[in-house]
Write an enzyme that holds these catalytic residues in place. Structure first.
Site, mmCIF file in Angstrom:
data_model
loop_
_atom_site.group_PDB
_atom_site.id
_atom_site.type_symbol
_atom_site.label_atom_id
_atom_site.label_comp_id
_atom_site.label_asym_id
_atom_site.label_seq_id
_atom_site.Cartn_x
_atom_site.Cartn_y
_atom_site.Cartn_z
ATOM 1 C CE LYS A 12 -4.525 0.864 0.313
ATOM 2 N NZ LYS A 12 -5.495 0.196 -0.573
ATOM 3 C CB THR A 57 -2.950 -3.119 -0.296
ATOM 4 O OG1 THR A 57 -4.147 -2.780 -1.001
ATOM 5 C CG2 THR A 57 -2.059 -3.990 -1.188
ATOM 6 C CG ASP A 58 -8.818 -1.894 3.119
ATOM 7 O OD1 ASP A 58 -8.828 -0.681 2.858
ATOM 8 O OD2 ASP A 58 -9.554 -2.419 3.981
ATOM 9 C CG PHE A 152 32.483 24.132 -13.261
ATOM 10 C CD1 PHE A 152 32.923 22.952 -12.676
ATOM 11 C CD2 PHE A 152 31.920 24.068 -14.534
ATOM 12 C CE1 PHE A 152 32.798 21.731 -13.323
ATOM 13 C CE2 PHE A 152 31.797 22.851 -15.191
ATOM 14 C CZ PHE A 152 32.232 21.681 -14.586
ATOM 15 N NE ARG A 169 29.914 26.575 -9.991
ATOM 16 C CZ ARG A 169 29.638 25.351 -10.411
ATOM 17 N NH1 ARG A 169 29.030 25.163 -11.570
ATOM 18 N NH2 ARG A 169 29.966 24.294 -9.681
ATOM 19 C CD GLN A 212 31.053 16.732 -10.344
ATOM 20 O OE1 GLN A 212 31.059 17.936 -10.089
ATOM 21 N NE2 GLN A 212 30.913 16.263 -11.585
ATOM 22 C CG ASN A 238 24.883 22.871 -11.005
ATOM 23 O OD1 ASN A 238 24.513 23.889 -10.432
ATOM 24 N ND2 ASN A 238 26.081 22.756 -11.541
ATOM 25 C CG HIS A 240 22.527 24.989 -14.489
ATOM 26 N ND1 HIS A 240 23.817 24.677 -14.137
ATOM 27 C CD2 HIS A 240 22.004 23.870 -15.046
ATOM 28 C CE1 HIS A 240 24.079 23.428 -14.476
ATOM 29 N NE2 HIS A 240 22.988 22.912 -15.017
#
Length: 286
Positions: A12, A57-58, A152, A169, A212, A238, A240
């Site tokens: 469920k 599942t109930d 970067f 950045r 990273q 990322n 941007h």
């Protein structure tokens, strides 16, 4: 060539549970999204439609609500362990139970008034099998941004590369982190708050030359401060931010005005593990 049934499970999904603890005039509020998946000797249901081993599942849904009343609801790891052990222990045909919980935080405004917190969701995944019990805690949707101390450059460039190197950045991401515990008995609240604090401290304190590098620093930060954690997995999109071109208006833009990108986006994923930590007893992933 024969045809066989492969690994399978059922359960469920997304059982919405809100539990109010009415302890005098000051109330407690717990808000969970619970998902259950069972596996075991269930092939007959798939192959010949024999449901004699199928717990509805109930019934799983009803168990969640009944346990919330009978046992109360505190830390999500405790509640998930309770449910998973119940299903494996009470159903001989069930050999494995996986219980996943999303926890939605509410900030107290008064004795019985609350405001929902929206900056992140706490996650828990408990797996109980013959191989052992495994507890994975985590957080998702934790949006972070550094407006400086991020570069970067030095990356591979080929005939299709248009991205310019940069030494200044914006670094922004929405953290999806999971950490696997070495055992199944700890102070879950302290462990979660400590792990979350370590993630934030590493993000703030790392001068980043790549996302990273930041990922590794965040995972190492958790392992360095939380001895009960064996392994950390992170997915860092990322987010941007592109420098807006204001030259048509005769304006300079020294890294002040940006366009927040939506998609596509870079996605950095990685695992940081403690050397010699106990192996996982069940598959786990982000």
């Amino acid at each position: 060539m024969g045809i066989v049934l492969g690994p399978n499970r059922y359960g469920k999904a997304e059982i919405r549970l809100v539990r109010v603890h009415r302890d005098g005039d000051t109330h407690g509020l717990v808000d969970f999204n619970v998902s259950i998946a069972l596996s075991g000797e269930l092939a007959a249901a798939h192959l010949v439609g024999d449901n004699s081993g199928v717990l509805p599942t109930d019934t799983m849904k009803n168990t969640v609500y009944a346990f919330a009343k009978e046992h109360g609801v505190g830390e999500p790891e405790v509640f998930a362990l309770l449910l998973a052990r119940h299903f494996v222990g009470s159903q001989p045909q069930v050999h494995g139970a996986k219980v996943s919980i999303e926890s939605f935080a509410w900030d107290r405004l008064g004795p019985h008034s609350f405001r929902k917190r929206g900056d992140h969701i706490r996650t828990t995944v408990v797996s109980v099998t013959a191989a052992g019990t495994q507890v994975v805690s985590g957080v998702t949707g934790l949006t972070l941004l550094n407006s400086a101390d991020s570069e970067f450059h030095g990356f591979v460039q080929d005939g299709y590369t248009t991205l310019p190197p940069t030494t200044d950045r914006i670094l922004a991401t929405a953290v999806d982190a999971r950490w696997r515990h070495a055992g199944d008995d700890t102070d879950w609240a302290a462990s979660f708050e400590g792990s979350l604090a370590a993630l934030l401290e590493a993000f703030v304190g790392t001068y980043s030359y790549s996302l990273q590098q930041t990922l590794y620093a965040m995972g190492a930060g958790v392992l360095g401060s939380r001895p009960e954690v064996a392994e950390v997995r992170l997915a860092l999109p990322n987010k941007h931010h592109y420098l807006a071109d204001l030259s048509p208006f005769g304006l300079d833009n020294p890294n002040e005005v940006f366009i927040a990108g939506d998609r596509p986006y870079g996605l950095i994923e990685g695992t940081v593990a403690r050397d010699g930590a106990p192996a996982a007893t069940a598959e786990w992933w982000l």
